[in-house]
Design a protein around this motif. Structure first.
Motif, mmCIF file in Angstrom:
data_model
loop_
_atom_site.group_PDB
_atom_site.id
_atom_site.type_symbol
_atom_site.label_atom_id
_atom_site.label_comp_id
_atom_site.label_asym_id
_atom_site.label_seq_id
_atom_site.Cartn_x
_atom_site.Cartn_y
_atom_site.Cartn_z
ATOM 1 N N ASP A 171 19.374 -1.631 19.158
ATOM 2 C CA ASP A 171 18.976 -0.127 18.926
ATOM 3 C C ASP A 171 19.054 -0.070 17.207
ATOM 4 O OD1 ASP A 171 18.308 0.623 21.347
ATOM 5 O OD2 ASP A 171 20.196 1.447 21.762
ATOM 6 N N MET A 172 18.398 1.071 16.992
ATOM 7 C CA MET A 172 18.725 1.578 15.660
ATOM 8 C C MET A 172 19.894 2.667 15.504
ATOM 9 S SD MET A 172 16.135 3.346 12.789
ATOM 10 C CE MET A 172 15.545 2.041 11.697
ATOM 11 N N ASP A 173 20.630 2.996 14.415
ATOM 12 C CA ASP A 173 21.667 3.632 14.465
ATOM 13 C C ASP A 173 20.861 5.178 13.732
ATOM 14 O OD1 ASP A 173 23.738 5.492 13.812
ATOM 15 O OD2 ASP A 173 24.846 3.877 12.749
ATOM 16 N N THR A 214 0.723 -1.037 -0.026
ATOM 17 C CA THR A 214 -0.179 -0.142 -0.017
ATOM 18 C C THR A 214 0.991 1.276 0.085
ATOM 19 O OG1 THR A 214 -1.450 -1.214 1.331
ATOM 20 C CG2 THR A 214 -1.997 1.033 1.168
ATOM 21 N N VAL A 215 1.924 1.230 0.850
ATOM 22 C CA VAL A 215 2.698 2.549 1.061
ATOM 23 C C VAL A 215 4.058 2.588 0.211
ATOM 24 C CG1 VAL A 215 1.742 2.989 3.352
ATOM 25 C CG2 VAL A 215 4.152 1.790 3.006
ATOM 26 N N CYS A 216 4.620 1.392 -0.551
ATOM 27 C CA CYS A 216 5.837 1.454 -1.084
ATOM 28 C C CYS A 216 5.668 1.836 -2.598
ATOM 29 C CB CYS A 216 6.647 0.372 -0.543
ATOM 30 S SG CYS A 216 7.335 0.261 0.838
ATOM 31 N N SER A 217 6.838 2.343 -2.991
ATOM 32 C CA SER A 217 6.645 2.461 -4.662
ATOM 33 C C SER A 217 8.093 1.986 -5.271
ATOM 34 C CB SER A 217 6.336 3.661 -5.363
ATOM 35 O OG SER A 217 5.418 4.234 -4.672
ATOM 36 N N PRO A 218 8.292 1.717 -6.317
ATOM 37 C CA PRO A 218 9.859 1.268 -6.880
ATOM 38 C C PRO A 218 10.593 2.337 -6.628
ATOM 39 C CG PRO A 218 8.331 0.546 -8.358
ATOM 40 C CD PRO A 218 7.365 1.401 -7.488
ATOM 41 N N GLY A 219 12.085 2.319 -6.193
ATOM 42 C CA GLY A 219 13.025 3.128 -6.011
ATOM 43 C C GLY A 219 12.807 3.672 -4.673
ATOM 44 N N ASP A 220 11.573 3.550 -3.647
ATOM 45 C CA ASP A 220 11.817 3.901 -2.315
ATOM 46 C C ASP A 220 12.880 3.120 -1.638
ATOM 47 O OD1 ASP A 220 9.558 5.726 -2.999
ATOM 48 O OD2 ASP A 220 7.863 4.405 -2.096
ATOM 49 N N LEU A 221 12.810 3.735 -0.182
ATOM 50 C CA LEU A 221 13.806 3.171 0.931
ATOM 51 C C LEU A 221 13.179 2.869 1.881
ATOM 52 C CD1 LEU A 221 16.332 5.586 -0.036
ATOM 53 C CD2 LEU A 221 16.902 3.318 -0.585
ATOM 54 N N VAL A 222 13.420 1.646 2.593
ATOM 55 C CA VAL A 222 12.590 1.286 3.744
ATOM 56 C C VAL A 222 13.808 1.124 4.953
ATOM 57 C CG1 VAL A 222 10.915 0.203 5.218
ATOM 58 C CG2 VAL A 222 10.453 0.733 2.893
ATOM 59 N N PRO A 223 14.164 2.065 5.749
ATOM 60 C CA PRO A 223 15.175 1.709 6.881
ATOM 61 C C PRO A 223 14.334 0.994 7.977
ATOM 62 C CG PRO A 223 14.644 4.082 6.515
ATOM 63 C CD PRO A 223 13.510 3.594 5.814
ATOM 64 N N ASN A 224 15.059 0.109 8.767
ATOM 65 C CA ASN A 224 14.896 -0.821 9.556
ATOM 66 C C ASN A 224 15.984 -0.980 10.609
ATOM 67 O OD1 ASN A 224 13.607 -2.807 11.358
ATOM 68 N ND2 ASN A 224 12.395 -3.577 9.851
ATOM 69 N N ASN A 225 15.915 -1.100 11.868
ATOM 70 C CA ASN A 225 17.059 -1.756 12.617
ATOM 71 C C ASN A 225 17.671 -2.768 12.016
ATOM 72 O OD1 ASN A 225 14.822 -2.764 13.667
ATOM 73 N ND2 ASN A 225 15.440 -2.716 15.760
ATOM 74 N N THR A 226 16.929 -4.013 11.820
ATOM 75 C CA THR A 226 17.330 -4.955 11.145
ATOM 76 C C THR A 226 16.014 -5.624 10.345
ATOM 77 O OG1 THR A 226 19.057 -5.485 12.575
ATOM 78 C CG2 THR A 226 18.678 -7.054 10.658
ATOM 79 N N HIS A 227 15.962 -5.889 9.066
ATOM 80 C CA HIS A 227 14.640 -6.294 8.486
ATOM 81 C C HIS A 227 14.721 -8.005 8.864
ATOM 82 C CE1 HIS A 227 14.775 -2.966 6.067
ATOM 83 N NE2 HIS A 227 13.400 -2.996 5.747
ATOM 84 N N MET A 251 10.849 1.586 9.840
ATOM 85 C CA MET A 251 10.290 0.544 10.587
ATOM 86 C C MET A 251 11.266 0.188 12.014
ATOM 87 S SD MET A 251 8.370 -2.482 9.139
ATOM 88 C CE MET A 251 6.793 -3.034 9.935
ATOM 89 N N VAL A 252 11.034 -0.167 13.063
ATOM 90 C CA VAL A 252 11.827 -0.660 14.134
ATOM 91 C C VAL A 252 11.163 -2.042 14.423
ATOM 92 C CG1 VAL A 252 12.803 -0.312 16.384
ATOM 93 C CG2 VAL A 252 12.663 1.553 14.948
ATOM 94 N N GLY A 257 8.297 14.138 8.861
ATOM 95 C CA GLY A 257 7.076 13.729 8.336
ATOM 96 C C GLY A 257 6.882 12.203 7.815
ATOM 97 N N ILE A 258 7.767 11.484 8.318
ATOM 98 C CA ILE A 258 7.816 10.107 7.848
ATOM 99 C C ILE A 258 7.003 9.379 8.812
ATOM 100 C CG2 ILE A 258 9.163 7.958 7.371
ATOM 101 C CD1 ILE A 258 11.768 10.246 6.601
ATOM 102 N N PRO A 259 6.203 8.368 8.506
ATOM 103 C CA PRO A 259 5.624 7.601 9.453
ATOM 104 C C PRO A 259 6.488 6.394 10.316
ATOM 105 C CG PRO A 259 4.319 7.675 7.376
ATOM 106 C CD PRO A 259 5.594 8.198 7.354
ATOM 107 N N LEU A 260 6.276 6.299 11.607
ATOM 108 C CA LEU A 260 7.102 5.264 12.039
ATOM 109 C C LEU A 260 6.198 4.023 12.319
ATOM 110 C CD1 LEU A 260 9.740 4.083 13.479
ATOM 111 C CD2 LEU A 260 9.077 5.409 15.673
ATOM 112 N N TYR A 261 6.602 2.957 11.956
ATOM 113 C CA TYR A 261 6.052 1.597 12.170
ATOM 114 C C TYR A 261 6.673 0.765 13.205
ATOM 115 C CZ TYR A 261 2.111 2.075 9.308
ATOM 116 O OH TYR A 261 0.789 2.389 8.843
ATOM 117 N N LEU A 262 6.210 0.019 14.087
ATOM 118 C CA LEU A 262 6.892 -1.033 14.779
ATOM 119 C C LEU A 262 6.483 -2.418 14.304
ATOM 120 C CD1 LEU A 262 6.269 -0.014 18.592
ATOM 121 C CD2 LEU A 262 8.265 0.527 17.277
#
Ligand code: F0G
Length: 458
Positions: free
Chosen positions: A157-159, A109-122, A179-180, A208-213
């Motif tokens: 922890d995330m960097d 629903t929220v991601c498009s090609p070329g986007d980046l999703v940071p996570n502490n570790t996926h 995401m964390v 203005g970036i949503p944070l998800y757990l």
């Protein structure tokens, strides 16, 4: 005081079967020396995963009988939704059949090609679901989480500085969410501190970036905050969990972990418009929004599980039993990732079987030996799972670490069974120099660890 007291009595038991070493030699040989190919009945202590393997309580089994199986508007959905709302504060709650379904619905629903999703570790399904949308999954673990022997209290922890740099370089517009993962599964369930979550949340809000757990093990994480982070010792775990969720805009959840259920999950958010889009996708593949691929009785079991998982007697026992396994091994010199996490102990197979060359698959060799020695099933997280073949040389490139994960199912094994696991591992440790390596004789092009067949080298 004893180290552990199980805060429950056992009313229903499930026999497990002792086998002889000879039998196990035959069974493992028939399975191509791959523990994924064993029948669970041939395993004595199954530490393959903590996911979907919890023992349910009398209240959960009772709740199953109250399940309302109406297709639309089921009473069980409303109970489930209210429990999740009370716990997380998120208004919109969408049930799914397990965690990865929640991930697919959120990311597509929220991601498009070329986007980046940071996570502490996926986690691997999380990464795969991000990448299936054409976006890139970026791991930003804090440096103190990357040293296996470093006993830092919050290695999940995330960097935060790396997150800020990524946003500055790539632009907030290309980052649909951060995401964390609590706890951080990679490394055995290492917790994320409230201070770190707050810092990540502050960066996200500023841009203005949503944070998800990724909230699979939120209760274990909250317990670590209570027991390790300044200022939280007197706060009830349920309130700590709520404080974690209050820093986020939504979450995905696999109820197969801290939902204390055998199946289920959800995605939740404050965002009404997003929830409508997600529900439309849900109807396509999972089901109507008041059941999302689950039976009404599953929703009841999860609701009750989420109420029980924040009980502090339970969490004290849970974390103590994992620590007990880790500490008794470490005390005898067995190399493990430090400190033991919330749901698993990781053996460092490369150090355990040193000087076995990485190409002889020490993680596989140790996994096989734990089964042969005592009927214990762990899982290799090393070259078999993450190694790859170099396209130019055709040579196998080993993974960064050779680990064997021993994940502890919730409320399933007693202290004496954990002691048995310790005894078996120490016995294997004593004769480690006699343990030989393996080679792969058959493998699939992707996710080979599930089906590969091996042969002992000696
Ligand atoms: N996120 C994390 C951190 C997980 O550990 C898992 C599953 C998932 C998402 C996906 O949830 O299995 O319900 O679809 N982890 C299991 C494990 C499989 O063994 O660690 P799921």
């Amino acid at each position: 005081m004893p180290e552990i007291i199980e805060p429950f009595r056992i009313k229903v038991v499930e026999p497990i079967r002792m086998t002889t070493r000879d039998e196990r030699e035959r069974l493992l040989g028939d399975a191509g020396y791959n523990v994924f190919q064993l029948r669970a009945d041939d395993v004595l202590i199954d530490l393959l995963t903590d996911s979907g393997t919890s023992a349910m309580s009398a209240d959960q089994w009772g709740a199953l009988m109250r399940g309302d199986e109406a297709y639309a508007g089921s009473r069980s959905f409303f109970r489930f939704r209210d429990v999740v709302r009370d716990l997380t504060g998120f208004e919109h709650v969408i049930p799914t059949h397990q965690g990865r379904a929640a991930e697919r619905i959120l990311f597509s629903t929220v991601c498009s090609p070329g986007d980046l999703v940071p996570n502490n570790t996926h986690f691997d399904t999380t990464r795969a679901n991000v990448e299936a949308t054409g976006a890139q999954a970026v791991d930003l673990p804090a440096p103190h989480g990357l040293v296996p022997s470093e006993p830092h209290p919050f290695k999940g922890d995330m960097d935060v500085a790396a997150l800020e740099r990524l946003i500055d370089e790539k632009g907030a517009a290309r980052i649909p969410l951060v995401m964390v993962t609590v706890t951080n599964n990679t490394g055995g369930g290492q917790p994320v501190s409230m201070a770190n979550l707050r810092a990540v949340s502050e960066v996200c809000r500023r841009h203005g970036i949503p944070l998800y757990l990724d909230a699979c093990r939120f209760a274990e994480n909250a317990w670590f905050i209570k027991s390790r982070e300044d200022g939280w010792a007197d706060t009830p775990v349920k309130e700590i969990a709520r404080a974690m969720f209050d820093l986020a805009d939504g979450c995905t959840m696999s109820a197969k972990k801290d939902g204390l259920a055998n199946i289920g999950g959800f995605v939740a958010t404050h965002d009404a418009a997003l929830a409508r889009q997600e529900e439309n996708l849900l109807i396509l593949t999972e089901g109507f929004p008041t059941y999302g691929g689950l039976a009404g009785r599953d929703l009841e079991a999860i609701a009750t599980g989420l109420e029980e998982v924040v009980h502090e007697d339970y969490l004290a026992y849970r974390v103590a039993s994992v620590r007990y396994l880790g500490e008794h091994l470490a005390r005898e010199g067995v190399p493990i990732m430090q400190p033991p996490g919330g749901h698993a102990v990781y053996l460092d197979a490369a150090a355990f079987l040193d000087p076995m060359p990485r190409t002889d698959l020490p993680g596989q060799a140790l996994t096989a030996e734990l089964y042969l020695a005592g009927g214990i099933r762990g899982v290799e997280i090393g070259t078999v799972m993450f190694g790859r073949t170099d396209p130019e040389s055709g040579q196998e490139v080993p993974s960064r670490m050779e680990l064997v994960r021993l994940a502890i199912p919730r409320r399933v094994y007693t202290e004496s069974q954990i002691k048995y696991v310790i005894d078996v591992i120490l016995e294997v440790w004593d004769r480690r120099s006699a343990i030989g390596g393996y080679r792969i004789v058959e493998q699939a092009p992707v996710l080979r660890h599930f089906t590969a067949r091996f042969e002992p080298l000696t």
